[in-house]
Design a protein around this motif. Structure first.
Motif, PDB file in Angstrom:
ATOM      1  N   ASN A  40       0.810  -1.222   0.000  1.00 16.84           N
ATOM      2  CA  ASN A  40       0.000   0.000   0.000  1.00 16.84           C
ATOM      3  C   ASN A  40       0.839   1.265   0.000  1.00 16.84           C
ATOM      4  O   ASN A  40       0.470   2.271   0.622  1.00 16.84           O
ATOM      5  N   ASP A  41       1.964   1.250  -0.698  1.00 11.20           N
ATOM      6  CA  ASP A  41       2.794   2.453  -0.797  1.00 11.20           C
ATOM      7  C   ASP A  41       2.003   3.540  -1.514  1.00 11.20           C
ATOM      8  O   ASP A  41       1.526   3.355  -2.639  1.00 11.20           O
ATOM      9  N   GLY A  42       1.861   4.699  -0.864  1.00 12.73           N
ATOM     10  CA  GLY A  42       1.007   5.771  -1.390  1.00 12.73           C
ATOM     11  C   GLY A  42       1.427   6.270  -2.750  1.00 12.73           C
ATOM     12  O   GLY A  42       0.591   6.410  -3.661  1.00 12.73           O
ATOM     13  N   ALA A  43       2.733   6.523  -2.929  1.00 11.17           N
ATOM     14  CA  ALA A  43       3.224   7.030  -4.209  1.00 11.17           C
ATOM     15  C   ALA A  43       3.014   6.015  -5.319  1.00 11.17           C
ATOM     16  O   ALA A  43       2.614   6.359  -6.440  1.00 11.17           O
ATOM     17  N   SER A  44       3.247   4.729  -5.009  1.00 11.34           N
ATOM     18  CA  SER A  44       3.068   3.674  -6.010  1.00 11.34           C
ATOM     19  C   SER A  44       1.605   3.538  -6.410  1.00 11.34           C
ATOM     20  O   SER A  44       1.281   3.374  -7.597  1.00 11.34           O
ATOM     21  N   LEU A  45       0.709   3.609  -5.427  1.00 12.69           N
ATOM     22  CA  LEU A  45      -0.725   3.516  -5.728  1.00 12.69           C
ATOM     23  C   LEU A  45      -1.172   4.671  -6.623  1.00 12.69           C
ATOM     24  O   LEU A  45      -1.939   4.473  -7.576  1.00 12.69           O
ATOM     25  N   THR A  46      -0.702   5.866  -6.313  1.00 13.07           N
ATOM     26  CA  THR A  46      -1.043   7.035  -7.130  1.00 13.07           C
ATOM     27  C   THR A  46      -0.567   6.854  -8.555  1.00 13.07           C
ATOM     28  O   THR A  46      -1.298   7.128  -9.522  1.00 13.07           O
TER      29      THR A  46
ATOM     30  N   GLN B 145       5.007  -2.916 -10.356  1.00 13.59           N
ATOM     31  CA  GLN B 145       5.335  -1.616  -9.777  1.00 13.59           C
ATOM     32  C   GLN B 145       6.415  -1.744  -8.705  1.00 13.59           C
ATOM     33  O   GLN B 145       6.304  -2.567  -7.793  1.00 13.59           O
ATOM     34  N   LEU B 146       7.448  -0.938  -8.841  1.00 14.96           N
ATOM     35  CA  LEU B 146       8.525  -0.883  -7.852  1.00 14.96           C
ATOM     36  C   LEU B 146       8.365   0.361  -6.990  1.00 14.96           C
ATOM     37  O   LEU B 146       7.796   1.354  -7.445  1.00 14.96           O
ATOM     38  N   PRO B 147       8.847   0.372  -5.737  1.00 18.32           N
ATOM     39  CA  PRO B 147       9.589  -0.712  -5.091  1.00 18.32           C
ATOM     40  C   PRO B 147       8.676  -1.816  -4.580  1.00 18.32           C
ATOM     41  O   PRO B 147       7.484  -1.594  -4.347  1.00 18.32           O
ATOM     42  N   LEU B 148       9.263  -3.004  -4.408  1.00 13.87           N
ATOM     43  CA  LEU B 148       8.571  -4.140  -3.815  1.00 13.87           C
ATOM     44  C   LEU B 148       8.937  -4.235  -2.334  1.00 13.87           C
ATOM     45  O   LEU B 148       9.960  -3.689  -1.910  1.00 13.87           O
ATOM     46  N   PRO B 149       8.111  -4.922  -1.531  1.00 16.01           N
ATOM     47  CA  PRO B 149       8.476  -5.134  -0.127  1.00 16.01           C
ATOM     48  C   PRO B 149       9.861  -5.784  -0.007  1.00 16.01           C
ATOM     49  O   PRO B 149      10.288  -6.524  -0.899  1.00 16.01           O
ATOM     50  N   LYS B 150      10.539  -5.517   1.096  1.00 17.20           N
ATOM     51  CA  LYS B 150      11.939  -5.921   1.247  1.00 17.20           C
ATOM     52  C   LYS B 150      12.149  -7.433   1.217  1.00 17.20           C
ATOM     53  O   LYS B 150      13.254  -7.905   0.907  1.00 17.20           O
ATOM     54  N   HIS B 151      11.100  -8.213   1.534  1.00 18.62           N
ATOM     55  CA  HIS B 151      11.275  -9.668   1.558  1.00 18.62           C
ATOM     56  C   HIS B 151      11.214 -10.295   0.153  1.00 18.62           C
ATOM     57  O   HIS B 151      11.372 -11.495  -0.002  1.00 18.62           O
ATOM     58  N   ILE B 152      11.001  -9.446  -0.866  1.00 19.24           N
ATOM     59  CA  ILE B 152      10.929  -9.937  -2.252  1.00 19.24           C
ATOM     60  C   ILE B 152      12.134  -9.427  -3.033  1.00 19.24           C
ATOM     61  O   ILE B 152      12.460  -8.241  -2.988  1.00 19.24           O
ATOM     62  N   ASP B 153      12.784 -10.325  -3.763  1.00 22.70           N
ATOM     63  CA  ASP B 153      13.964 -10.000  -4.564  1.00 22.70           C
ATOM     64  C   ASP B 153      13.507  -9.350  -5.876  1.00 22.70           C
ATOM     65  O   ASP B 153      12.991 -10.030  -6.767  1.00 22.70           O
TER      66      ASP B 153
END
Length: 291
Positions: free
Chosen positions: A41-47, A96-104
């Motif tokens: 739910n990263d705000g910038a990515s959702l926008t 869409q990047l960035p991805l959560p840290k647990h994903i390569d």
């Protein structure tokens, strides 16, 4: 001084794409279909993703938005990518990047079918770009080339300085502008954090592409008269005079540099709006399978 207006240029490109899509539909041919995957739910990515969906609607594309929770596993995301890879109705898709840290991230980008990689990030497409073969060129570099072309900025034989060596902007721009192409044939110097005597180098440049991510880094005393400046950076800077509490600035001290420039991109409204337009252009290319 001429502003390189990305907002207007991107609107023109979208209108051109809409006309092509209308013609495809008139001939009862396939409508381009762009899908986007977002994790969390990263705000910038959702926008940004929502803006892509709206742009698809505007030009007549079909679009699919796949929203996955923050705790989505790497394997689950790879499974979603595989589904999109084999879906014949989807012409192109982005993760869409960035991805959560647990994903390569690199593992994910490698899993995307290069023929559907409209972001142009897969090593296959990066390699084709470097060899000047037909392929998807990532949206920001492609948008910069388009701006230079549409404003008739001469690049052939010019000295270009690229500030920043990221895989997304700096490195591909240095390659593209040196290639034998309509917007190219330049002599390019790629500068970065270890470059010495930077101001001496930038003062020799006919064209500067600033993609460092450092607010207002490029000052007027670092450029010569009649330079063309492409400002890729965008950063929020605190400003108590603004209702939002911040203002957006680029990597260039616009107020000072614009007084010496022949052409310059504003921030916002320069390179930024071009990215979605060029993503749509890549999707149209993917649908037509012209390469």
């Amino acid at each position: 001084m001429t502003l390189l207006d990305g907002k207007k240029t991107s609107a023109d490109i979208k209108e051109e794409i809409a006309l092509e899509v209308s013609e495809l539909k008139r001939r009862e041919q396939k409508t381009p279909h762009l899908a986007a995957v977002i994790v969390g739910n990263d705000g910038a990515s959702l926008t940004y993703v929502n803006a892509k969906v709206k742009a698809c609607e505007r030009v007549g594309f079909e679009s699919t938005l796949i929203r996955l929770p923050e705790n989505t596993t790497e394997d689950d995301l790879l499974n979603e990518i595989n589904i999109l890879n084999i879906d014949k109705d989807v012409d192109g898709f982005i993760v869409q990047l960035p991805l959560p840290k647990h994903i390569d991230e690199q593992k994910i980008l490698m899993a995307v079918d290069p023929d559907k990689d409209v972001d142009g990030f897969h090593p296959t497409n990066v390699g084709k770009m470097a060899l000047n073969l037909p392929t998807f060129i990532s949206a920001t570099p492609s948008g910069i080339l388009e701006l230079l072309d549409r404003y008739n900025v001469e690049t052939s034989g010019k000295n270009v300085v690229v500030l920043g060596r990221s895989h997304i902007v700096g490195s591909p721009m240095s390659i593209l502008l040196s290639q034998k192409r309509k917007v190219g044939n330049a002599t390019v110097t790629l500068c970065h954090s270890r470059t010495k005597n930077l101001a001496e180098i930038t003062k020799t440049a006919d064209i500067i592409v600033a993609a460092l991510g450092i607010p207002e880094f490029l000052k007027a005393d670092m450029v010569k008269d009649n330079v063309t400046v492409i400002d890729v950076g965008i950063t929020r800077v605190a400003d108590s005079n603004k209702k939002s509490g911040f203002r957006l600035v680029g990597d260039v001290d616009f107020e000072g540099v614009s007084k010496k420039a022949a052409f310059i991109t504003p921030v916002p409204g320069g390179v930024g709006p071009m990215t979605i337009a060029m993503l749509l252009k890549n999707t149209l290319l993917a649908c037509s399978r012209k390469f």
